[in-house]
Design a protein around this motif. Structure first.
Motif, PDB file in Angstrom:
ATOM      1  N   ASN A  83       9.312  33.136  53.212  1.00  0.00           N
ATOM      2  CA  ASN A  83       8.542  34.265  52.680  1.00  0.00           C
ATOM      3  C   ASN A  83       9.357  35.171  51.766  1.00  0.00           C
ATOM      4  O   ASN A  83       8.854  36.201  51.315  1.00  0.00           O
ATOM      5  CB  ASN A  83       7.977  35.100  53.839  1.00  0.00           C
ATOM      6  CG  ASN A  83       6.993  34.314  54.688  1.00  0.00           C
ATOM      7  OD1 ASN A  83       6.224  33.515  54.167  1.00  0.00           O
ATOM      8  ND2 ASN A  83       7.027  34.512  55.997  1.00  0.00           N
ATOM      9  N   GLY A  84      10.615  34.816  51.495  1.00  0.00           N
ATOM     10  CA  GLY A  84      11.444  35.639  50.630  1.00  0.00           C
ATOM     11  C   GLY A  84      12.751  36.019  51.302  1.00  0.00           C
ATOM     12  O   GLY A  84      13.098  35.502  52.364  1.00  0.00           O
ATOM     13  N   GLU A  85      13.475  36.930  50.676  1.00  0.00           N
ATOM     14  CA  GLU A  85      14.768  37.376  51.188  1.00  0.00           C
ATOM     15  C   GLU A  85      14.661  38.754  51.821  1.00  0.00           C
ATOM     16  O   GLU A  85      13.889  39.593  51.357  1.00  0.00           O
ATOM     17  CB  GLU A  85      15.800  37.409  50.055  1.00  0.00           C
ATOM     18  CG  GLU A  85      16.085  36.039  49.454  1.00  0.00           C
ATOM     19  CD  GLU A  85      17.071  36.106  48.300  1.00  0.00           C
ATOM     20  OE1 GLU A  85      17.474  37.241  47.933  1.00  0.00           O
ATOM     21  OE2 GLU A  85      17.420  35.044  47.758  1.00  0.00           O
ATOM     22  N   MET A  86      15.443  38.976  52.876  1.00  0.00           N
ATOM     23  CA  MET A  86      15.459  40.275  53.527  1.00  0.00           C
ATOM     24  C   MET A  86      16.849  40.544  54.086  1.00  0.00           C
ATOM     25  O   MET A  86      17.550  39.628  54.497  1.00  0.00           O
ATOM     26  CB  MET A  86      14.421  40.346  54.647  1.00  0.00           C
ATOM     27  CG  MET A  86      14.684  39.432  55.824  1.00  0.00           C
ATOM     28  SD  MET A  86      13.439  39.597  57.118  1.00  0.00           S
ATOM     29  CE  MET A  86      13.690  41.320  57.598  1.00  0.00           C
ATOM     30  N   PRO A  87      17.294  41.824  54.076  1.00  0.00           N
ATOM     31  CA  PRO A  87      18.617  42.146  54.616  1.00  0.00           C
ATOM     32  C   PRO A  87      18.611  42.146  56.130  1.00  0.00           C
ATOM     33  O   PRO A  87      17.666  42.606  56.764  1.00  0.00           O
ATOM     34  CB  PRO A  87      18.892  43.545  54.055  1.00  0.00           C
ATOM     35  CG  PRO A  87      17.527  44.133  53.844  1.00  0.00           C
ATOM     36  CD  PRO A  87      16.632  42.989  53.474  1.00  0.00           C
ATOM     37  N   MET A  88      19.688  41.626  56.723  1.00  0.00           N
ATOM     38  CA  MET A  88      19.890  41.713  58.153  1.00  0.00           C
ATOM     39  C   MET A  88      20.766  42.925  58.473  1.00  0.00           C
ATOM     40  O   MET A  88      20.367  43.805  59.228  1.00  0.00           O
ATOM     41  CB  MET A  88      20.550  40.432  58.674  1.00  0.00           C
ATOM     42  CG  MET A  88      19.735  39.162  58.481  1.00  0.00           C
ATOM     43  SD  MET A  88      18.178  39.160  59.414  1.00  0.00           S
ATOM     44  CE  MET A  88      18.771  39.202  61.097  1.00  0.00           C
ATOM     45  N   VAL A  89      21.975  42.969  57.891  1.00  0.00           N
ATOM     46  CA  VAL A  89      22.909  44.082  58.105  1.00  0.00           C
ATOM     47  C   VAL A  89      23.451  44.511  56.747  1.00  0.00           C
ATOM     48  O   VAL A  89      23.928  43.670  55.979  1.00  0.00           O
ATOM     49  CB  VAL A  89      24.076  43.688  59.024  1.00  0.00           C
ATOM     50  CG1 VAL A  89      25.006  44.881  59.238  1.00  0.00           C
ATOM     51  CG2 VAL A  89      23.566  43.172  60.362  1.00  0.00           C
ATOM     52  N   ILE A  90      23.374  45.809  56.450  1.00  0.00           N
ATOM     53  CA  ILE A  90      23.946  46.364  55.229  1.00  0.00           C
ATOM     54  C   ILE A  90      25.283  46.988  55.592  1.00  0.00           C
ATOM     55  O   ILE A  90      25.354  47.896  56.417  1.00  0.00           O
ATOM     56  CB  ILE A  90      23.002  47.406  54.606  1.00  0.00           C
ATOM     57  CG1 ILE A  90      21.639  46.764  54.298  1.00  0.00           C
ATOM     58  CG2 ILE A  90      23.615  47.986  53.325  1.00  0.00           C
ATOM     59  CD1 ILE A  90      20.582  47.751  53.862  1.00  0.00           C
ATOM     60  N   TRP A  91      26.350  46.529  54.960  1.00  0.00           N
ATOM     61  CA  TRP A  91      27.704  46.907  55.362  1.00  0.00           C
ATOM     62  C   TRP A  91      28.160  48.171  54.640  1.00  0.00           C
ATOM     63  O   TRP A  91      29.134  48.171  53.896  1.00  0.00           O
ATOM     64  CB  TRP A  91      28.660  45.741  55.138  1.00  0.00           C
ATOM     65  CG  TRP A  91      28.253  44.560  55.959  1.00  0.00           C
ATOM     66  CD1 TRP A  91      27.587  43.447  55.544  1.00  0.00           C
ATOM     67  CD2 TRP A  91      28.437  44.405  57.364  1.00  0.00           C
ATOM     68  NE1 TRP A  91      27.349  42.601  56.594  1.00  0.00           N
ATOM     69  CE2 TRP A  91      27.863  43.159  57.726  1.00  0.00           C
ATOM     70  CE3 TRP A  91      29.039  45.190  58.360  1.00  0.00           C
ATOM     71  CZ2 TRP A  91      27.877  42.691  59.032  1.00  0.00           C
ATOM     72  CZ3 TRP A  91      29.040  44.720  59.662  1.00  0.00           C
ATOM     73  CH2 TRP A  91      28.472  43.493  59.980  1.00  0.00           C
ATOM     74  N   ASP A  92      27.457  49.276  54.907  1.00  0.00           N
ATOM     75  CA  ASP A  92      27.813  50.562  54.326  1.00  0.00           C
ATOM     76  C   ASP A  92      28.650  51.356  55.333  1.00  0.00           C
ATOM     77  O   ASP A  92      29.107  50.825  56.344  1.00  0.00           O
ATOM     78  CB  ASP A  92      26.556  51.331  53.911  1.00  0.00           C
ATOM     79  CG  ASP A  92      25.692  51.699  55.112  1.00  0.00           C
ATOM     80  OD1 ASP A  92      25.932  51.162  56.222  1.00  0.00           O
ATOM     81  OD2 ASP A  92      24.778  52.511  54.949  1.00  0.00           O
ATOM     82  N   LYS A  93      28.850  52.643  55.068  1.00  0.00           N
ATOM     83  CA  LYS A  93      29.705  53.464  55.929  1.00  0.00           C
ATOM     84  C   LYS A  93      29.130  53.612  57.335  1.00  0.00           C
ATOM     85  O   LYS A  93      29.869  53.889  58.288  1.00  0.00           O
ATOM     86  CB  LYS A  93      29.901  54.847  55.310  1.00  0.00           C
ATOM     87  CG  LYS A  93      28.607  55.635  55.142  1.00  0.00           C
ATOM     88  CD  LYS A  93      28.868  56.972  54.474  1.00  0.00           C
ATOM     89  CE  LYS A  93      27.573  57.766  54.312  1.00  0.00           C
ATOM     90  NZ  LYS A  93      27.812  59.072  53.645  1.00  0.00           N
ATOM     91  N   ASN A  94      27.812  53.446  57.500  1.00  0.00           N
ATOM     92  CA  ASN A  94      27.218  53.524  58.828  1.00  0.00           C
ATOM     93  C   ASN A  94      27.479  52.260  59.646  1.00  0.00           C
ATOM     94  O   ASN A  94      27.350  52.261  60.866  1.00  0.00           O
ATOM     95  CB  ASN A  94      25.706  53.739  58.732  1.00  0.00           C
ATOM     96  CG  ASN A  94      25.358  55.134  58.263  1.00  0.00           C
ATOM     97  OD1 ASN A  94      26.038  56.097  58.597  1.00  0.00           O
ATOM     98  ND2 ASN A  94      24.317  55.249  57.464  1.00  0.00           N
ATOM     99  N   ALA A  95      27.825  51.172  58.960  1.00  0.00           N
ATOM    100  CA  ALA A  95      28.063  49.903  59.654  1.00  0.00           C
ATOM    101  C   ALA A  95      29.534  49.658  59.918  1.00  0.00           C
ATOM    102  O   ALA A  95      29.886  49.010  60.906  1.00  0.00           O
ATOM    103  CB  ALA A  95      27.488  48.748  58.828  1.00  0.00           C
TER     104      ALA A  95
END
Length: 222
Positions: A83-95
């Protein structure tokens, strides 16, 4: 018979392939029949195989794969689904709490782990637990089941439930009063991909929240 006689047919469209094949059969096969029956049979088999190949529809992609992409320029472990692409984990400062951790490297390593667990059939639920003496996000075979594989470390807090929800940008109501040390969160991988969990605010507005702030109708256990 030499291959160049068939190459233009294979490169053509499905609709235009049948008529040229028939023409080729008439113009080429008949002279071959006159000279060699064995050669005629071989050519007929080749033409038949080419026709069947052109006529067969390609099946849709039914699997899910994982890779390291970006969201708003930030490395993100992504799932590519039918069905398309979706983020699992975004590796920003909160991660990532540790400034020495390279976000791109973390993204690539965790994407590989997601793919490994998906391929071997163990990516059913995502939860938190202690593995190798460390608090981690991990995979589990079912709700209330123990961890069977590490996804990534969870650091910098005593509320793994809230941390896990922020990492995956979802809200999951607790069945009862929230107890930080005992109330483990289990995220169904299938439900997550289907968008069945309420979402936290968008990337630019995300800030860490306490369990009371995330679930105002609940109270932390004393």
């Amino acid at each position: 018979m030499k291959r160049p006689l068939l190459t233009p047919l294979i490169r053509g469209t499905k609709g235009g392939a049948i008529a040229p094949l028939q023409t080729l059969t008439t113009q080429v096969l008949i002279p071959v029949i006159r000279g060699s029956k064995v050669g005629a049979i071989a050519l007929l088999q080749t033409l038949t195989a080419a026709t069947l190949t052109l006529a067969q529809p390609q099946p849709p992609v039914e699997t899910t794969s994982f890779f390291c992409g970006t969201v708003e320029g930030i490395p993100a472990t992504m799932a590519r689904t039918p069905n398309g692409e979706m983020p699992m984990v975004i590796w920003d400062k909160n991660a990532i709490k540790d400034p020495e951790i390279n976000a791109q490297q973390q993204c690539e390593e965790v994407s590989t782990r997601f793919q490994t667990y998906y391929d071997n059939g163990t990516l059913n639920y995502i939860t938190s637990g202690i593995m190798n003496g460390q608090l981690v996000a991990c995979v589990a075979p079912g709700e209330n089941a123990p961890c069977t594989g590490i996804l990534f470390p969870l650091s910098g807090g005593s509320n793994p439930r809230g941390m896990l929800q922020r990492m995956f940008r979802i809200r999951v109501a607790s069945a009862g009063p929230i107890a930080e040390t005992t109330d483990r969160l289990y995220i169904s991988f299938d439900k997550y991909l289907n968008g069945e969990y309420p979402q936290l605010p968008a990337l630019g507005s995300r800030t860490p929240q306490s369990p009371v702030e995330m679930f105002p109708n609940n109270r932390e256990a004393k």
